[in-house]
Design an enzyme around this catalytic site. Structure first.
Site, PDB file in Angstrom:
ATOM      1  N   LYS A  63      42.244  34.072  38.312  1.00 36.89           N
ATOM      2  CA  LYS A  63      42.564  34.937  37.180  1.00 36.89           C
ATOM      3  C   LYS A  63      43.978  34.732  36.642  1.00 36.89           C
ATOM      4  O   LYS A  63      44.300  35.225  35.556  1.00 36.89           O
ATOM      5  CB  LYS A  63      42.365  36.400  37.581  1.00 36.89           C
ATOM      6  CG  LYS A  63      40.925  36.762  37.927  1.00 36.89           C
ATOM      7  CD  LYS A  63      40.002  36.619  36.741  1.00 36.89           C
ATOM      8  CE  LYS A  63      38.608  37.155  37.039  1.00 36.89           C
ATOM      9  NZ  LYS A  63      37.714  37.060  35.881  1.00 36.89           N
ATOM     10  N   ASP A  64      44.818  34.020  37.372  1.00 40.23           N
ATOM     11  CA  ASP A  64      46.152  33.708  36.845  1.00 40.23           C
ATOM     12  C   ASP A  64      46.043  32.951  35.523  1.00 40.23           C
ATOM     13  O   ASP A  64      46.857  33.127  34.605  1.00 40.23           O
ATOM     14  CB  ASP A  64      46.939  32.858  37.845  1.00 40.23           C
ATOM     15  CG  ASP A  64      47.399  33.642  39.059  1.00 40.23           C
ATOM     16  OD1 ASP A  64      47.142  34.859  39.128  1.00 40.23           O
ATOM     17  OD2 ASP A  64      48.021  33.025  39.945  1.00 40.23           O
TER      18      ASP A  64
END
Length: 366
Positions: A63-64
């Site tokens: 999700k970064d």
């Protein structure tokens, strides 16, 4: 099946997409993660299974990538016109099951924004604690369906609307999410496999990873690479894909966090009709694989990653001997360890016997 020397070439090819020079802060360090050959599983089934090690992103998860893309898009008010420009000192608000919030909290620290997170109160305490340690304001709220106005996403949107210099990042329907994977994750996988990839499969929460990677690989391979959805119990997407578009009422549940859906998000909607197929993966298979990966590969991953690997194995078996399949290792198990390695929690969720007896030694927590 590829020779061992060819497999080594694939593994080493990541250095052509990985820059050995210094990067610019947190944002510059996101992406270019290794592609790991899962040796034991591959040799067992006579195929090649690879996991994209997204747990090696600086914030610890896949999700970064979405967090960076969404914030950068909002800063320049670029591709997604309905996301307002955020100014220095502004507020970033999101409804998230955890990992996107963690990525956003990191980016907000790096860019000088305040981060506010609304999340279902069913998420692990480790995630909540980490968000708060990163300086985010966290509001755990009851886990209710998306159609309910008290759903965590709607509460996040309403909160952001109270302030002038604030954005609701809307990870589920903001297609800057899928775009991040179309421009980074997909190209990395293509180069790391030298374009020799028969199938890609992963589960979806927002749909960004599956849609972005899937679109890139399908275009680059001229349709040769099959793209499959992996779906946990309690999600409607397996039925949606396999029935040709029938959206049933959501029922059941899964111990996995951050994956499964009750609707087709805007991110998934950019690609859902181009999917090759879908696989339903029950919790029992995911938890067993989680312990197998720890025991045979030394990989300490979360349940969604384990579910993805189960799906990769099943897809490879469908495609036949020698096939090469890639999936996503979303995050590490340390964000869930108080549950996944607790004997009491496993038993209370009917999963104790899903773990092979020889591997139960890893469940060291009471």
């Amino acid at each position: 099946m590829q020779s061992s020397s060819q497999r080594i070439d694939v593994q080493q090819s990541r250095w052509s997409v990985t820059n050995n020079s210094a990067v610019n802060g947190f944002i510059g360090s996101v992406g270019n993660t290794p592609l790991i050959y899962l040796k034991t599983l591959s040799e067992l089934i006579g195929c090649e299974i690879y996991g994209k090690a997204e747990f090696q992103n600086p914030g610890g998860s896949v999700k970064d990538r979405a967090a960076v893309s969404i914030i950068q898009d909002a800063e320049k008010k670029g591709r997604v016109e309905d996301v307002p420009r955020i100014r220095p000192g502004g507020i970033v608000v999101e409804g998230t099951a955890g990992n996107t919030g963690i990525g956003l909290a990191h980016v907000c620290r790096a860019r000088g924004y305040k981060c506010v997170i609304f999340m279902p109160n069913t998420q692990s305490q480790e995630k909540i604690d980490l968000l708060r340690m990163l300086g985010a304001e966290v509001y755990p709220v009851p886990a209710v369906p998306y159609e309910n106005p008290l759903n965590y996403n709607h509460q996040a949107k309403e909160y952001a609307e109270k302030f002038e210099n604030a954005i609701w990042t809307d990870q589920f329907d903001n297609t800057a999410n899928a775009y991040a994977h179309y421009t980074s994750t997909g190209p990395e996988i293509w180069e790391q496999t030298n374009g020799e990839i028969d199938g890609f499969v992963c589960a979806t929460g927002t749909g960004g990873t599956l849609a972005g990677v899937g679109k890139y690989l399908k275009e680059r391979s001229n349709g040769r690479t099959q793209i499959w959805l992996a779906d946990p119990s309690g999600s409607v997407l397996y039925e949606y894909v396999t029935s040709g578009g029938n959206l049933i009422e959501r029922s059941g549940s899964s111990i996995t966090e951050g994956i499964g859906q009750g609707r087709v998000t805007s991110n998934l909607g950019t690609f859902v009709h181009d999917l090759t197929g879908a696989l339903h993966i029950p919790d029992e298979k995911a938890i067993s694989m989680l312990y197998q990966l720890l025991d045979t590969e030394g990989l300490y991953v979360g349940a969604s990653s384990a579910l993805n690997v189960v799906a990769a194995v099943e897809l490879a078996q469908k495609l036949g001997k020698g096939s090469k399949v890639v999936t996503i290792l979303c995050d590490g198990a340390y964000r869930y360890q108080s549950r996944l390695f607790s004997k009491n929690w496993l038993e209370s969720n009917g999963l104790g016997r899903a773990i092979p007896e020889s591997l139960r030694k890893y469940a060291v927590l009471d």
